[in-house]
Design a protein around this motif. Structure first.
Motif, PDB file in Angstrom:
ATOM      1  N   ASN A 177     -12.607  -1.522 -16.659  1.00  0.00           N
ATOM      2  CA  ASN A 177     -12.878  -1.072 -17.788  1.00  0.00           C
ATOM      3  C   ASN A 177     -11.770  -1.002 -18.868  1.00  0.00           C
ATOM      4  N   ARG A 178     -10.486  -1.285 -18.120  1.00  0.00           N
ATOM      5  CA  ARG A 178      -9.319  -1.486 -18.769  1.00  0.00           C
ATOM      6  C   ARG A 178      -8.426  -2.594 -18.182  1.00  0.00           C
ATOM      7  N   PRO A 179      -7.429  -3.219 -19.003  1.00  0.00           N
ATOM      8  CA  PRO A 179      -6.841  -4.259 -18.290  1.00  0.00           C
ATOM      9  C   PRO A 179      -5.835  -3.720 -17.116  1.00  0.00           C
ATOM     10  N   MET A 180      -5.836  -4.582 -16.070  1.00  0.00           N
ATOM     11  CA  MET A 180      -4.953  -4.451 -14.885  1.00  0.00           C
ATOM     12  C   MET A 180      -3.529  -3.993 -15.132  1.00  0.00           C
ATOM     13  N   GLU A 181      -2.992  -4.572 -16.167  1.00  0.00           N
ATOM     14  CA  GLU A 181      -1.641  -4.331 -16.598  1.00  0.00           C
ATOM     15  C   GLU A 181      -1.558  -2.983 -17.139  1.00  0.00           C
ATOM     16  N   GLU A 182      -2.341  -2.412 -17.879  1.00  0.00           N
ATOM     17  CA  GLU A 182      -2.348  -1.113 -18.316  1.00  0.00           C
ATOM     18  C   GLU A 182      -2.386  -0.055 -17.216  1.00  0.00           C
ATOM     19  N   LYS A 183      -3.348  -0.178 -16.390  1.00  0.00           N
ATOM     20  CA  LYS A 183      -3.419   0.677 -15.268  1.00  0.00           C
ATOM     21  C   LYS A 183      -2.131   0.664 -14.459  1.00  0.00           C
ATOM     22  N   VAL A 184      -1.591  -0.558 -14.165  1.00  0.00           N
ATOM     23  CA  VAL A 184      -0.333  -0.519 -13.275  1.00  0.00           C
ATOM     24  C   VAL A 184       0.650   0.111 -14.254  1.00  0.00           C
ATOM     25  N   SER A 185       0.711  -0.069 -15.382  1.00  0.00           N
ATOM     26  CA  SER A 185       1.785   0.763 -16.185  1.00  0.00           C
ATOM     27  C   SER A 185       1.743   1.794 -15.901  1.00  0.00           C
ATOM     28  N   ASN A 186       0.538   2.584 -16.041  1.00  0.00           N
ATOM     29  CA  ASN A 186       0.514   4.096 -16.046  1.00  0.00           C
ATOM     30  C   ASN A 186       0.934   4.827 -14.650  1.00  0.00           C
ATOM     31  N   VAL A 187       0.662   3.854 -13.643  1.00  0.00           N
ATOM     32  CA  VAL A 187       0.804   4.311 -12.595  1.00  0.00           C
ATOM     33  C   VAL A 187       2.441   4.198 -12.234  1.00  0.00           C
ATOM     34  N   LEU A 188       3.194   3.412 -12.602  1.00  0.00           N
ATOM     35  CA  LEU A 188       4.381   3.111 -12.781  1.00  0.00           C
ATOM     36  C   LEU A 188       5.128   4.205 -13.533  1.00  0.00           C
ATOM     37  N   GLU A 189       4.659   4.362 -14.731  1.00  0.00           N
ATOM     38  CA  GLU A 189       5.248   5.587 -15.250  1.00  0.00           C
ATOM     39  C   GLU A 189       5.064   6.897 -14.543  1.00  0.00           C
ATOM     40  N   HIS A 190       3.924   7.200 -14.014  1.00  0.00           N
ATOM     41  CA  HIS A 190       3.792   8.404 -12.954  1.00  0.00           C
ATOM     42  C   HIS A 190       4.743   8.209 -12.010  1.00  0.00           C
ATOM     43  N   TYR A 191       4.807   7.148 -11.089  1.00  0.00           N
ATOM     44  CA  TYR A 191       5.949   7.107 -10.349  1.00  0.00           C
ATOM     45  C   TYR A 191       7.263   7.498 -10.841  1.00  0.00           C
ATOM     46  N   ARG A 192       7.896   6.990 -11.819  1.00  0.00           N
ATOM     47  CA  ARG A 192       8.937   7.118 -12.367  1.00  0.00           C
ATOM     48  C   ARG A 192       9.216   8.781 -12.644  1.00  0.00           C
ATOM     49  N   MET A 193       8.353   9.255 -13.232  1.00  0.00           N
ATOM     50  CA  MET A 193       8.166  10.645 -13.586  1.00  0.00           C
ATOM     51  C   MET A 193       8.278  11.530 -12.381  1.00  0.00           C
ATOM     52  N   TYR A 194       7.598  11.420 -11.359  1.00  0.00           N
ATOM     53  CA  TYR A 194       7.748  12.062  -9.942  1.00  0.00           C
ATOM     54  C   TYR A 194       8.335  11.504  -8.785  1.00  0.00           C
ATOM     55  N   SER A 195       9.166  10.709  -9.142  1.00  0.00           N
ATOM     56  CA  SER A 195      10.007   9.552  -8.174  1.00  0.00           C
ATOM     57  C   SER A 195      10.633  10.509  -6.779  1.00  0.00           C
ATOM     58  N   ASN A 196      11.051  11.691  -7.337  1.00  0.00           N
ATOM     59  CA  ASN A 196      11.558  12.748  -6.109  1.00  0.00           C
ATOM     60  C   ASN A 196      10.386  13.168  -5.242  1.00  0.00           C
ATOM     61  N   PHE A 197       9.257  13.333  -6.003  1.00  0.00           N
ATOM     62  CA  PHE A 197       8.040  13.904  -5.556  1.00  0.00           C
ATOM     63  C   PHE A 197       7.443  12.656  -4.367  1.00  0.00           C
ATOM     64  N   TYR A 198       7.577  11.646  -4.807  1.00  0.00           N
ATOM     65  CA  TYR A 198       7.049  10.452  -3.954  1.00  0.00           C
ATOM     66  C   TYR A 198       7.874  10.510  -2.787  1.00  0.00           C
ATOM     67  N   GLU A 199       9.312  10.666  -2.841  1.00  0.00           N
ATOM     68  CA  GLU A 199      10.114  10.576  -1.707  1.00  0.00           C
ATOM     69  C   GLU A 199       9.757  11.551  -0.656  1.00  0.00           C
ATOM     70  N   ASN A 200       9.438  12.725  -1.150  1.00  0.00           N
ATOM     71  CA  ASN A 200       9.139  13.786  -0.388  1.00  0.00           C
ATOM     72  C   ASN A 200       7.605  13.507   0.384  1.00  0.00           C
ATOM     73  N   LEU A 201       6.809  12.842  -0.321  1.00  0.00           N
ATOM     74  CA  LEU A 201       5.659  12.758   0.314  1.00  0.00           C
ATOM     75  C   LEU A 201       5.670  11.521   1.588  1.00  0.00           C
ATOM     76  N   TYR A 202       6.450  10.619   1.391  1.00  0.00           N
ATOM     77  CA  TYR A 202       6.495   9.516   2.498  1.00  0.00           C
ATOM     78  C   TYR A 202       7.682   9.429   3.280  1.00  0.00           C
ATOM     79  N   VAL A 203       8.433  10.523   3.325  1.00  0.00           N
ATOM     80  CA  VAL A 203       9.479  10.632   4.280  1.00  0.00           C
ATOM     81  C   VAL A 203       9.334  10.283   5.692  1.00  0.00           C
TER      82      VAL A 203
END
Length: 203
Positions: A177-203
């Motif tokens: 329902n939205r371009p793939m590029e937009e969805k990936v961009s939103n996911v990447l923005e979330h990843y950058r915002m919570y990068s430390n949290f991601y690292e803790n999730l998958y250590v």
């Protein structure tokens, strides 16, 4: 309506539980109560952790991957998303989902980790096969409203439909329902915002 999510601490289970809670379902979860994602769910008064031997009656049980004791769940249907085992479960619905992506998945800025493989966002495979997790959960909500479900559902991206040479029985194609590029961009923005949290999730 009361629902059970097994492996609610998995990032896919977290998204499914979250969307059900947003729609005013009561949700019980099986998973590691001390995991970061599970603790987010635990803050909602309509969510409760239960043990795998829970004897409560549920409208649906949703299992991410495999779960010991899933053959004992008391539910109208047990939806099993990408299981690897062939447990004998009554009223079981196997959902074969393709590559799913979204917030909190194992990833880096180039792509996603899935089943011991690394798939880049710009690869042909990702562009044709991947489905955004929120599009998948929206579809799941519709399937839960179906009075009679088949024993198997094959979920595919709408982009994959043109390349499908063999007709799949019980295939469901999810449209972007939205371009793939937009969805990936939103996911990447979330990843950058919570990068430390991601690292803790998958250590």
């Amino acid at each position: 309506m009361s629902m059970l999510i097994a492996n609610c601490d998995h990032w896919i289970g977290f998204h499914i539980a979250s969307v059900l809670l947003e729609r005013s379902y009561t949700v019980d979860g099986i998973g590691d109560e001390n995991s970061d994602l599970a603790m987010f769910l635990g803050r909602n008064s309509s969510f409760h952790f239960v043990k795998s031997d829970v004897s409560k009656q549920y409208a649906f049980a949703i299992v991410i991957g495999d779960q010991e004791g899933s053959d004992q769940f008391q539910s109208g249907y047990t939806l099993m998303i990408n299981p690897t085992r062939k447990d004998r479960v009554s009223n079981r619905v196997i959902i074969n989902a393709p590559l799913l992506f979204g917030e909190w998945m194992p990833m880096n800025e180039q792509g996603v980790y899935c089943n011991n493989s690394f798939i880049t966002f710009d690869s042909d495979y990702f562009q044709t096969e991947a489905i955004y997790i929120k599009d998948f959960t929206n579809g799941l909500l519709q399937w839960l409203k179906t009075e009679e479900l088949p024993s198997h559902l094959e979920v595919r991206s709408e982009k994959n439909k043109e390349n499908q040479h063999v007709k799949l029985e019980n295939a469901i194609y999810i449209r972007d329902n939205r371009p793939m590029e937009e969805k990936v961009s939103n996911v990447l923005e979330h990843y950058r915002m919570y990068s430390n949290f991601y690292e803790n999730l998958y250590v």
